[in-house]
Design an enzyme around this catalytic site. Structure first.
Site, PDB file in Angstrom:
ATOM      1  N   VAL A  64       0.835  -1.208   0.000  1.00 20.17           N
ATOM      2  CA  VAL A  64       0.000   0.000   0.000  1.00 20.17           C
ATOM      3  C   VAL A  64       0.866   1.253   0.000  1.00 20.17           C
ATOM      4  O   VAL A  64       0.618   2.190  -0.761  1.00 20.17           O
ATOM      5  CB  VAL A  64      -0.971  -0.007   1.201  1.00 20.17           C
ATOM      6  N   CYS A  65       1.879   1.294   0.846  1.00 21.96           N
ATOM      7  CA  CYS A  65       2.759   2.467   0.899  1.00 21.96           C
ATOM      8  C   CYS A  65       3.476   2.660  -0.427  1.00 21.96           C
ATOM      9  O   CYS A  65       3.570   3.782  -0.931  1.00 21.96           O
ATOM     10  CB  CYS A  65       3.769   2.334   2.037  1.00 21.96           C
ATOM     11  N   ALA A  66       3.985   1.589  -1.010  1.00 20.07           N
ATOM     12  CA  ALA A  66       4.706   1.690  -2.281  1.00 20.07           C
ATOM     13  C   ALA A  66       3.809   2.260  -3.367  1.00 20.07           C
ATOM     14  O   ALA A  66       4.195   3.188  -4.087  1.00 20.07           O
ATOM     15  CB  ALA A  66       5.244   0.321  -2.695  1.00 20.07           C
TER      16      ALA A  66
END
Length: 133
Positions: A64-66
């Site tokens: 998700v962060c990527a």
């Protein structure tokens, strides 16, 4: 943090509440000290005169962060006066690898030993979870 509940968030059948006074759009955030991929200490003063989007996450190596960092970088590439600051627990070496692997153009990946404290410092926090709320 004041402890004031600002909003209730649902994610994957769990409820979370934000705590503290979240900054208003256009409000000035207090300065923070972070480390860039060149192992230099930086602060908001490094981007004086530019609007800033600050994304704070646990690790750029989570899916998700990527995805979020990659999408914001694409957006930031089209806005001249924007600094896109990514703050996480990842070490500067991991940030450099991630930046090169994804050919990021505008994201400034920054390390802090305590990303949660930096988020609370600029106003806000998320707590709760695990159901109920």
């Amino acid at each position: 943090m004041s402890g004031t509940i600002v909003a209730k968030i649902r994610f994957e059948n769990s409820s979370y509440r934000t705590h503290g006074e979240l900054p208003r759009v256009g409000a000035h955030a207090p300065d923070v000290s972070l480390v860039n991929t060149k192992l230099q200490d930086v602060s908001f003063a490094n981007w004086m005169g530019r609007r800033k989007i600050m994304y704070i996450g646990i690790s750029v190596d989570t899916e998700v962060c990527a995805r979020t960092v990659i999408r914001f970088d694409e957006y930031a590439a089209s806005v001249d006066d924007l600094a896109f600051l990514v703050v996480s627990y990842d070490l500067p070496f991991a940030h450099k690898r991630f930046r090169e692997a994804h050919d990021l153009q505008r994201a400034c990946l920054l390390y802090t030993s305590d990303a949660a404290d930096e988020f609370c410092h600029v106003g806000g926090g998320v707590g709760g979870g695990g159901g109920g709320g």
